[in-house]
Design a protein around this motif. Structure first.
Motif, short mmCIF file in Angstrom:
data_model
loop_
_atom_site.label_atom_id
_atom_site.label_comp_id
_atom_site.label_asym_id
_atom_site.label_seq_id
_atom_site.Cartn_x
_atom_site.Cartn_y
_atom_site.Cartn_z
N TYR A 114 0.86 -1.19 0.00
CA TYR A 114 0.00 0.00 0.00
C TYR A 114 0.89 1.23 0.00
O TYR A 114 2.00 1.21 0.54
CB TYR A 114 -0.84 0.05 1.28
N PHE A 115 0.42 2.30 -0.60
CA PHE A 115 1.13 3.55 -0.40
C PHE A 115 0.11 4.66 -0.18
O PHE A 115 -1.00 4.60 -0.67
CB PHE A 115 2.07 3.88 -1.58
N ASP A 116 0.53 5.62 0.64
CA ASP A 116 -0.40 6.69 0.97
C ASP A 116 0.13 8.05 0.54
O ASP A 116 -0.49 9.07 0.79
CB ASP A 116 -0.74 6.68 2.46
N LYS A 117 1.30 8.06 -0.10
CA LYS A 117 1.85 9.33 -0.57
C LYS A 117 2.37 9.19 -1.99
O LYS A 117 2.82 8.11 -2.40
CB LYS A 117 3.04 9.75 0.32
N MET A 118 2.27 10.27 -2.71
CA MET A 118 2.87 10.32 -4.04
C MET A 118 3.62 11.63 -4.15
O MET A 118 3.17 12.64 -3.61
CB MET A 118 1.79 10.34 -5.12
N GLN A 119 4.71 11.59 -4.88
CA GLN A 119 5.39 12.85 -5.18
C GLN A 119 5.69 12.87 -6.67
O GLN A 119 6.25 11.92 -7.21
CB GLN A 119 6.67 13.00 -4.38
N VAL A 120 5.27 13.93 -7.32
CA VAL A 120 5.51 14.09 -8.75
C VAL A 120 6.26 15.39 -8.96
O VAL A 120 5.88 16.42 -8.39
CB VAL A 120 4.16 14.12 -9.52
N TRP A 121 7.31 15.34 -9.75
CA TRP A 121 8.06 16.58 -10.02
C TRP A 121 8.68 16.47 -11.39
O TRP A 121 8.56 15.44 -12.04
CB TRP A 121 9.08 16.85 -8.92
N ASP A 122 9.28 17.53 -11.86
CA ASP A 122 9.91 17.40 -13.17
C ASP A 122 11.33 17.93 -13.18
O ASP A 122 11.80 18.53 -12.22
CB ASP A 122 9.03 17.98 -14.27
N TYR A 123 12.02 17.66 -14.28
CA TYR A 123 13.47 17.88 -14.31
C TYR A 123 13.85 19.36 -14.35
O TYR A 123 14.99 19.72 -14.11
CB TYR A 123 14.08 17.16 -15.51
N THR A 124 12.88 20.24 -14.69
CA THR A 124 13.24 21.65 -14.80
C THR A 124 13.46 22.30 -13.44
O THR A 124 14.00 23.38 -13.35
CB THR A 124 12.12 22.44 -15.51
N GLY A 125 12.98 21.62 -12.41
CA GLY A 125 13.13 22.19 -11.07
C GLY A 125 12.13 23.29 -10.78
O GLY A 125 12.22 23.99 -9.78
N LEU A 126 11.15 23.45 -11.68
CA LEU A 126 10.20 24.54 -11.49
C LEU A 126 9.01 24.16 -10.62
O LEU A 126 8.34 25.02 -10.08
CB LEU A 126 9.69 25.03 -12.86
N GLY A 127 8.73 22.89 -10.52
CA GLY A 127 7.54 22.56 -9.74
C GLY A 127 7.56 21.13 -9.21
O GLY A 127 8.27 20.27 -9.72
N TYR A 128 6.80 20.89 -8.18
CA TYR A 128 6.59 19.54 -7.68
C TYR A 128 5.24 19.51 -6.99
O TYR A 128 4.67 20.54 -6.65
CB TYR A 128 7.70 19.14 -6.69
N THR A 129 4.74 18.34 -6.82
CA THR A 129 3.51 18.23 -6.04
C THR A 129 3.52 16.93 -5.26
O THR A 129 4.08 15.94 -5.70
CB THR A 129 2.25 18.36 -6.93
#
Lengths: 507, 314
Positions: free
Chosen positions: A134-149
């Motif tokens: 099970y997982f209860d967290k996700m992290q999504v980000w991108d290589y530009t370093g401009l954003g994550y969530t």
């Protein structure tokens, strides 16, 4: 050979969406264990030796078996006579997966909606006995370093966002349900050669008890010719035989779609600590995802262009591990800044800033070593123009192959199986012939819009990330920020990904 | 008698033996009747009455089809296939069928304390489908386990139904007869459940018809009828729209003045010793193309009642 299990594997995840991949794998063929055929439940007509069933499921992969298990779990359908046609030798066995063994790289990320389906059909208890994460967290980000969530199950008042399970665990658990049920099942270890169904006609002989062949001649049964020389007759043929569906081809159902010029590499890796978060980072050539799969293992799904994929598949293990760690850390660009600036400027948009919105960017756990072979497969999108035709219904990948980006493939397939078994139960309740077009159309009407919506979302995300263009990157980053901060929107995204909105039937 | 003459003149527009298959659709768009020109009281069809007493128990000894020659068989088979083609001209009726079957299944399961989660809950029940037409109702009832008798005053309908039912071993046990409810009453036949869907609006004397249905029902048995309301909405949709504007149905198919309101139907059933227990409306959703059960009985409606135990109660 069209076994979904062989093709399937797991995925990573994007924004909120979880992922599941088709895969072309190789399976060693064993001699079929004949004791499975000892108890043949097919009705045999004295005048005709060919077995006759209510339903013939072509393809005993996860979705095909899910349909059988779902039929077995409903009072109205549990006594049906079901043929499962598949030459996968694993089908007949009890396959238990030993704990000590590293997880298979072919995994699926199941959503809470799928979990409740699996609970309903009684399969979840078997899955819980085996490895799952099970997982209860996700992290999504991108290589530009401009954003994550970061997403947290708490945001939508749930305990979990999803669960990663090996495909063979999913399949064997459902198979256990089928084997322990009252369902009259017969497994045919063969491939489908040809399929015939005649239009309804009452012109052939009347009066006497009709033979199976008579019923076929009158359009009441479909006839399936198998490559082992057997003929099987059924009122309804279900194509659960994957993206290259033979049933779909024989039924003359056309597809639309395209190939992405991307390949995915999947493998199992090991960390020093246990991973409880699903991670995904968008790189210039596609996303890399790291999914927990239990113990100290994670599953990698890395999408990239085909040349790069061949390189990464053949490079040394050490180099590959280094490349993975790089891709999940400082490779291609900096870490995103932890978000105070963006937060303040957008905070007027947020009704309430929830806890996870303030969560700091984290670096995924380091990969220590490779624990499986690296598998590679091409990505494509394919959608059948029709899901049903005369005495035929398509479920799972045979009806729709989605971009694996969001891991929705198998979840859509389970939802298909659930909807079709429910339509069949309704048909039986109302005394209809279960191969009747109107009944099958109801299944299609329920599933097609949901599947198309998900395909469009996934394709859009893929296109958005397939382009490396400055302004678009900034837009993407803004989208991350937006998704991160605007809490109601984020809730909706999570709900959609966890299947609540796309699958009203589970509610 | 006036009414009867009107009825007969309406029928003359559609002599049953000359009807092209597509004409069978007429008026079904709204009324869902499959009992075309099958008013059980039509005297013109009485001459064709054949009885098949006993064939239900021993199917092979008597069957309507056994008397058909090859030419006739081919003719009726072609029509039967059209009738039963769910995407064919009868599509609206096929769409309607699940909805009324849902009502029948649910009420009869409750009435006879049968398990609704069973695939064949009507096992052991004797059910008659009055005005069976091509058998669109009789066949599903047989699949639900009932011992079904289907009657229709039109010989051709019965032949179509027979030919189609024989295509499947489960439905081949249905007993089809070209006869009327009155005739079966005379023969002393009774059933656990009596169904007459979209028939009563076409009979000359609804009150007498209801008495016949009642006489066919065993004490404490169930009777189910459906018909069209005599409401302005029914007038607008079933007659003006369907017959005149859209021309789905031949003009003159329906006599609005002979329609019954739910209250009138309840009353004449009451007089025939049947207590109406439940009533529901059918509402067509043109967007989804589906019919739904609703409490709006202003156009199409269905009623379920129970036969009183003791006739002295009235």
């Amino acid at each position: 050979m069209s076994v979904e299990q062989q093709r399937r594997s797991s995925g990573g995840l994007v924004q909120s969406l979880l992922l599941h991949l088709p895969i072309c794998g190789h399976v060693v063929h064993h001699v079929w264990d004949n004791k499975n055929l000892e108890e043949s439940n097919a009705k045999r007509n004295p005048t005709d030796d060919s077995p006759q069933h209510d339903i013939a499921i072509v393809g005993g992969g996860m979705v095909g078996i899910a349909l059988a298990a779902s039929l077995a779990s409903k009072p109205l359908t549990k006594h049906l006579s079901v043929a499962i046609i598949d030459n996968n030798p694993l089908l007949g066995r009890k396959n238990t997966i030993e704990r000590g063994h590293p997880p298979d790289p072919r995994v699926s990320t199941v959503t809470p909606a799928t979990i409740s389906f699996l609970k309903d059909i009684g399969a979840w208890k078997y899955i819980e006995e085996q490895r799952h994460a099970y997982f209860d967290k996700m992290q999504v980000w991108d290589y530009t370093g401009l954003g994550y969530t970061r997403y947290n199950a708490k945001d939508v008042d749930q305990d979990i966002l999803g669960c990663v399970v090996e495909n063979k665990v999913l399949q064997s658990s459902q198979l256990s349900c089928v084997q322990e049920s009252d369902l009259q099942k017969t497994i045919y270890p063969a491939r489908l050669n040809s399929m015939d169904m005649l239009p309804s006609s009452s012109l052939t002989g009347l009066g006497e008890v009709p033979s199976t062949k008579d019923l076929f001649m009158r359009g009441r049964l479909a006839k399936l010719e198998l490559n082992d020389g057997n003929n099987v007759y059924a009122k309804l043929v279900v194509g659960a035989d994957g993206s290259k569906s033979r049933v779909r081809e024989l039924a003359g159902i056309k597809t639309t779609g395209w190939n992405y010029s991307q390949n995915a590499i999947i493998c199992t890796v090991e960390h020093t600590v246990e991973n409880f978060t699903a991670w995904q980072r968008f790189l210039p050539n596609g996303p890399i995802a790291l999914l927990p799969i239990g113990d100290k293992f994670s599953n990698i799904v890395w999408t990239m262009d085909p040349t790069e994929a061949s390189d990464r598949k053949s490079m040394s293990e050490d180099d590959f591990i280094k490349a993975v760690n790089d891709a999940l850390d400082y490779g291609y660009g900096p870490h995103p800044e932890t978000t105070s600036s963006g937060g303040s400027s957008l905070s007027w948009l947020t009704g309430d800033v929830n806890i996870s919105a303030k969560e700091r960017f984290e670096t995924p756990p380091k990969v220590l070593k490779l624990s499986s072979e690296r598998m590679m497969f091409p990505l494509s999108l394919r959608h059948a123009k029709d899901y049903v035709s005369n005495r035929v219904a398509l479920v799972g990948d045979s009806a729709h192959t989605v971009h694996p980006l969001a891991g929705q493939g198998v979840n859509l397939g389970f939802a298909d199986a659930c909807a079709l078994s429910r339509a069949i139960a309704e048909g039986i309740a109302l005394g209809t012939d279960i191969g009747e077009a109107n009944l099958l159309k109801r299944y299609e009407a329920e599933r097609k819009p949901a599947n198309i919506a998900m395909m469009a979302v996934l394709d859009g995300i893929q296109k958005m990330y397939a382009v490396n263009f400055g302004p678009l990157n900034a837009l993407r980053a803004a989208a991350f920020h937006g998704a991160h901060y605007i809490s109601p929107l984020k809730k909706r995204i999570i709900s959609y990904a966890s299947g609540e909105q796309s699958l009203p039937l589970f509610s | 008698m006036n009414q009867m003459q009107r009825l007969l003149s309406a029928r003359r527009l559609l002599p049953p033996s000359l009807l092209p298959p597509s004409c069978f659709l007429h008026r079904r768009w709204f009324s869902t009747s499959e009992t075309d020109a099958s008013s059980p009281s039509l005297p013109s069809t009485h001459q064709k009455i054949q009885t098949f007493e006993g064939r239900a128990s021993n199917k092979s000894t008597a069957s309507t089809t056994s008397s058909l020659n090859e030419h006739e068989l081919a003719k009726f088979s072609a029509i039967a296939d059209t009738w039963w083609h769910s995407e064919g001209p009868f599509k609206p009726l096929h769409l309607m069928n699940p909805t009324r079957l849902a009502f029948i299944r649910s009420t009869l399961c409750r009435h006879f304390s049968k398990d609704p989660s069973s695939a064949r809950p009507f096992e052991g029940l004797r059910v008659i489908d009055v005005g069976c037409g091509g058998g669109l109702l009789s066949e599903p009832l047989a699949r639900m386990g009932a011992t079904v008798t289907g009657i229709d005053a039109v010989d051709k309908n019965v032949k179509i139904a027979r030919v189609h039912a024989d295509m499947d071993p489960v439905t081949s046990t249905i007993e089809y007869q070209c006869t009327t409810a009155e005739k079966l009453v005379d023969e002393g036949r009774t059933f656990d459940a009596v169904l007459a869907l979209e028939v009563i609006e076409h009979v000359a004397n609804p009150a007498e018809f209801c008495k016949s249905l009642s006489a066919l029902t065993i004490p404490n048995g169930a009777t189910i009828l459906s018909t069209i309301n005599r409401s302005m909405r029914a007038y607008a949709s079933a007659i003006v729209a369907a017959e005149y504007i859209l021309q789905w149905l031949p003009k003159g198919t329906h006599e609005w003045s002979s329609f019954l309101t739910p209250e009138e139907l309840t009353m004449i059933l009451q007089r025939a010793s049947i207590d109406v227990k439940e009533m529901a409306g059918f509402v067509y959703n043109p967007i989804t193309g589906r019919w739904l059960l609703s409490d709006d009985t202003s156009v199409n409606f269905i009623a379920y009642g129970t036969k009183k135990n003791d006739l002295g109660d009235i």
